[in-house]
Design a protein around this motif. Structure first.
Motif, PDB file in Angstrom:
ATOM      1  N   THR A 421     -39.413  30.781  61.484  1.00 31.82           N
ATOM      2  CA  THR A 421     -39.502  30.328  60.091  1.00 31.82           C
ATOM      3  C   THR A 421     -39.078  28.867  60.033  1.00 31.82           C
ATOM      4  N   SER A 424     -37.650  26.999  54.726  1.00 32.13           N
ATOM      5  CA  SER A 424     -37.595  28.138  53.812  1.00 32.13           C
ATOM      6  C   SER A 424     -36.864  27.788  52.526  1.00 32.13           C
ATOM      7  N   ASN A 428     -33.011  33.551  56.071  1.00 30.26           N
ATOM      8  CA  ASN A 428     -33.636  34.549  56.935  1.00 30.26           C
ATOM      9  C   ASN A 428     -32.546  35.111  57.837  1.00 30.26           C
ATOM     10  N   ARG A 447     -34.716  38.621  54.018  1.00 31.82           N
ATOM     11  CA  ARG A 447     -35.125  37.288  53.574  1.00 31.82           C
ATOM     12  C   ARG A 447     -34.781  37.139  52.095  1.00 31.82           C
TER      13      ARG A 447
END
Length: 467
Positions: A421, A424, A428, A447
């Motif tokens: 990822t 973001s 996460n 998440r």
């Protein structure tokens, strides 16, 4: 953006990373057109859920379906009152052929605590066994069974009551279930005197008997234990002396082989207890890692390599010695240990970033081993794995936990990292890879926003299939 750099002191190599975006003054620069990136097609399995990492298997792939348990918290579905489903124990089922996802509630409003998450084990009739507890409330261990071929249909819960004495602390927590070659099912859980205990069933999980007390810790909060099983049925486990909040933990390894407790080299340590007296003391086991005030250890995973030798992923808090109460946890490292047949070898592999929240200085985003290949590890960190710089998202200018996949080709001395990822808007956290007889890898994680184990969280349970 990508970064290629090395840090020879730890033998790290970063092949693809996340650079920290910043102006000359060090303030984050937010790109208006930036979007969160994920290395695959993200699937939402449950809109709200969380789990602790001391019960397994939390996620399994069974008859073509990925099945994951979680505990719902405040902030669930939009059509429910804010406290309407807090504490539900829930199961999400992802049909990997049709790509459809459904959820079912095992127990309504059991306890808003991520320690109440179930572990799963396949039964001989094709259904599943789910075992779970409240977190340090009573001696009750909850048992439920799914219908063969339908993990969305479950029996009402039944209860096994774990032993207790007139004094002491005996509340049940965690569940870790295994099937032995004889067909017996064994569940390791925290119970009598807050130590690891076990219970067993000889009729495929229908009726249960208390077995005994596995090991004893420091008379403190509890030894923490994670388990895995080899092809012959022996159960490997890694343990601490206590909670890292209470003690500068080391790590120890032992093996339950039939009615014996063995060290890493196969030397017999003790007979397995058949009552509430412990089989052995934690410090009698084989020491993996020596803790001290500058190196406080906590395991995150244990698996077996291709030679069925144990491999452990763990975190080490580095900044607790001179910190006040609950003031550490700003420098945590991930480490990787493996038994080479004669001794334990361990290496620092990545920066784990900062603690998840104040009050729990050792809580990280976690690291998990690929059960099919222990040279592969997935980590959650809010710092660059190599450099330790904060990960600042280009989407909102804030620091977030991201996922990375690490691979070693030299038994853990050096690692190559690539992002799963990036940029973001959410954290996460707590990745895990279930066992799956497939060329692909399933990766599941939380998440969203996670505050603490019994408080509000708004984390979705998500998954992804990596080719």
């Amino acid at each position: 953006m990508s970064r290629a750099r090395s840090l020879s002191r730890f033998g790290w190599v970063m092949i693809t990373g996340v650079a920290v975006l910043g102006a000359a003054c060090g303030e984050p620069v937010v790109e208006s057109d930036a979007k969160p990136w994920v290395a695959g097609s993200l699937k939402v399995l449950n809109d709200n859920g969380a789990w602790s990492w001391f019960m397994d298997e939390r996620v399994i792939v069974h008859e073509g379906k990925l099945i994951v348990g979680s505990v719902r918290a405040v902030g669930g579905r939009e059509d429910e009152p804010i406290y309407g489903s807090a504490g539900n124990v829930e199961v999400a089922v992802w049909d990997l052929e049709t790509d459809e996802v459904d959820t079912v509630v095992l127990f309504e409003k059991l306890q808003q605590d991520d320690h109440s998450n179930p572990s799963f084990l396949p039964r001989e009739d094709g259904g599943l066994l789910a075992i779970y507890t409240k977190h340090r409330v009573d001696q009750d261990v909850y048992l439920q069974y799914s219908m063969p071929g339908d993990p969305l249909q479950w029996t009402p819960p039944t209860v096994f009551e774990s032993p207790r004495a007139t004094t002491g602390s005996h509340q049940a927590t965690y569940s870790n279930t295994f099937r032995l070659p004889s067909g017996r099912i064994v569940n390791f859980y925290r119970g009598f005197e807050q130590d690891p205990n076990y219970m067993y069933s000889d009729d495929d999980g229908v009726t249960w008997t208390y077995g005994g007390r596995l090991v004893h810790g420091r008379n403190g909060y509890s030894p923490y234990v994670k388990y895995c099983q080899d092809s012959k049925g022996a159960i490997h486990f890694v343990a601490t002396e206590d909670h890292p909040r209470q003690y500068d933990n080391s790590l120890y390894h032992g093996i339950v082989d039939g009615d014996r407790i063995l060290g890493s080299d196969g030397t017999m340590i003790a007979m397995l207890s058949t009552n509430t007296a412990p089989s052995a003391d934690i410090t009698q086991l084989t020491r993996i890692f020596q803790g001290d005030p500058d190196n406080v250890a906590w395991m995150t995973d244990i698996e077996l390599d291709e030679e069925e030798r144990p491999v452990v992923a763990f975190s080490v808090q580095k900044d607790g010695r001179y910190s006040g109460s609950h003031q550490g946890g700003h420098d945590i490292r991930y480490q990787h240990a493996r038994w080479d047949g004669k001794a334990w070898q361990w290496h620092v592999i990545a920066y784990a970033g900062e603690r998840l929240y104040a009050g729990e200085d050792d809580y990280t985003g976690l690291a998990t081993l690929d059960p099919r290949d222990t040279r592969v590890v997935y980590i959650s960190t809010n710092a660059d794995p190599v450099a330790g710089d904060p990960l600042i998202s280009a989407t909102d200018g804030k620091q977030h936990h991201e996922l990375f996949r690490g691979v070693t080709g030299d038994d853990g001395e050096t690692w190559e990292w690539e992002p799963i990822t990036r940029d973001s808007r959410d954290d996460n956290l707590r990745p895990l890879v279930p066992r799956w007889d497939d060329d692909r890898t399933a990766l599941v994680w939380m998440r969203g926003t996670y505050l603490y184990n019994s408080g509000e969280w708004t984390s979705a349970v998500v998954g992804m299939i990596l080719e």
